[in-house]
Design a protein around this motif. Structure first.
Motif, short mmCIF file in Angstrom:
data_model
loop_
_atom_site.label_atom_id
_atom_site.label_comp_id
_atom_site.label_asym_id
_atom_site.label_seq_id
_atom_site.Cartn_x
_atom_site.Cartn_y
_atom_site.Cartn_z
N SER A 283 0.84 -1.21 0.00
CA SER A 283 0.00 0.00 0.00
C SER A 283 0.87 1.25 0.00
O SER A 283 0.59 2.23 -0.72
CB SER A 283 -0.90 -0.02 1.24
OG SER A 283 -1.66 1.17 1.33
N ALA A 284 1.93 1.22 0.79
CA ALA A 284 2.82 2.38 0.84
C ALA A 284 3.51 2.59 -0.49
O ALA A 284 3.73 3.73 -0.94
CB ALA A 284 3.87 2.17 1.95
N ARG A 286 2.28 1.85 -3.44
CA ARG A 286 1.32 2.44 -4.39
C ARG A 286 1.15 3.94 -4.12
O ARG A 286 1.10 4.74 -5.05
CB ARG A 286 -0.02 1.72 -4.27
CG ARG A 286 -0.02 0.35 -4.91
CD ARG A 286 -1.45 -0.13 -5.11
NE ARG A 286 -2.18 -0.19 -3.84
CZ ARG A 286 -2.19 -1.25 -3.05
NH1 ARG A 286 -1.49 -2.35 -3.37
NH2 ARG A 286 -2.87 -1.22 -1.94
N ARG A 287 1.07 4.31 -2.86
CA ARG A 287 0.89 5.72 -2.53
C ARG A 287 2.10 6.53 -2.99
O ARG A 287 1.97 7.66 -3.48
CB ARG A 287 0.67 5.89 -1.02
CG ARG A 287 -0.70 5.39 -0.56
CD ARG A 287 -1.04 5.93 0.82
NE ARG A 287 -0.08 5.48 1.82
CZ ARG A 287 -0.17 4.35 2.49
NH1 ARG A 287 -1.21 3.54 2.28
NH2 ARG A 287 0.74 4.03 3.36
N GLU A 290 1.90 6.99 -6.70
CA GLU A 290 0.86 7.95 -7.09
C GLU A 290 1.30 9.38 -6.79
O GLU A 290 0.94 10.32 -7.50
CB GLU A 290 -0.43 7.62 -6.34
CG GLU A 290 -1.05 6.33 -6.79
CD GLU A 290 -2.21 5.93 -5.91
OE1 GLU A 290 -2.46 6.61 -4.88
OE2 GLU A 290 -2.88 4.88 -6.22
N ALA A 291 2.11 9.51 -5.74
CA ALA A 291 2.50 10.86 -5.34
C ALA A 291 3.62 11.42 -6.23
O ALA A 291 3.74 12.63 -6.43
CB ALA A 291 2.97 10.87 -3.88
#
Length: 296
Positions: A283-284, A286-287, A290-291
């Motif tokens: 999850s980290a 992916r974030r 995206e950032a």
């Protein structure tokens, strides 16, 4: 393993020491992979008190033991040669010698700590009488390897007169037959009385023989009962030890099972935590991905 040496040693022990020593030697033979020796030793019977006592005498006074066996040889020779005078002399000596030896044997056994009853004393006398007739039993006795009580003798049965031997005292001349009428003369009455006396003596001897055999069988049964009780006691002790060992093993199994259950729980918790951490890491990632475009 020298089985004959083991037999000599075992039958030199007191009766209450015999079974344990025999079983130890049999076990040793099995460990040494001497199956035949193990079977032979394990089959040895605990001696009766009388048999042990006569063995004690032979070891303590070998010269007197040899003298008794030699007396038996002389008696058998006199019987084969039908030497009546010699038989009478040796028979008288036999009764005197056996009585004295049996008394001395009982005294030795009592000094060794054993209780010698009148029945055991009579059994000792019967064994000594057997040595006079049974040459093989006498030889084994002298060698310390007599393992069974010899059969009680009935006269010198089995010792046949030598071919051509004749009685040393010729039979009396036949009497003239009395006239058929009138009362029987005194000699005839004496002959009938003598026949009755001989028959009575024969029956008395047979009765004594039966009593002796019954007594010997009883003592043998008592010895076997004692031995069986010892075997049962050892078996019960071994069963109790096995139960204790099984209980200890069960406790170790239970403890190992609890440890395995705890380890499994820790493994499951660690696996759950690993999966959570893996999901959090994904999850980290992916974030972060995206950032990055927005930052550009």
């Amino acid at each position: 393993m020298d089985v004959e040496q083991v037999i000599t040693e075992l039958y030199g022990l007191r009766p209450d020491q015999f079974v344990a020593a025999r079983d130890a030697y049999a076990a040793q033979a099995r460990r040494e992979r001497e199956a035949a020796a193990a079977r032979q030793i394990a089959a040895l019977r605990k001696p009766t008190l009388a048999l042990w006592a006569v063995g004690l005498f032979a070891r303590a006074r070998p010269a007197d033991a040899r003298a008794l066996v030699q007396l038996g040889s002389r008696l058998r020779t006199a019987h084969r040669e039908l030497d009546g005078a010699q038989l009478r002399t040796l028979s008288h000596e036999q009764h005197r010698v056996i009585g004295a030896l049996a008394h001395d044997t009982a005294h030795m056994a009592r000094e060794a700590g054993e209780r010698i009853s009148d029945s055991v004393l009579r059994a000792i006398e019967e064994i000594f009488r057997a040595f006079l007739v049974d040459e093989d039993a006498g030889r084994l006795w002298l060698e310390g390897r007599l393992t069974n009580t010899p059969k009680a003798p009935v006269g010198f049965e089995g010792v046949a007169p030598s071919p051509g031997a004749v009685p040393s005292s010729p039979p009396a001349a036949p009497r003239t037959r009395p006239a058929p009428s009138g009362p029987p003369p005194a000699p005839a009455r004496d002959a009938a009385a003598e026949r009755r006396a001989r028959e009575h003596e024969r029956r008395l001897h047979a009765a004594r023989q039966a009593v002796s055999e019954t007594r010997a069988a009883y003592e043998q049964a008592q010895a076997e009962l004692t031995e069986a009780a010892a075997v049962l006691e050892r078996a019960q002790d071994e069963a109790a030890a096995a139960r204790d060992e099984l209980h200890a093993v069960q406790l170790r199994v239970d403890a190992a099972q609890k440890a395995a259950d705890a380890a499994r729980s820790r493994h499951d918790r660690a696996a759950t935590a690993s999966r959570k951490a893996d999901r959090a890491a994904k999850s980290a990632t992916r974030r972060l991905q995206e950032a990055e475009p927005r930052a550009g």
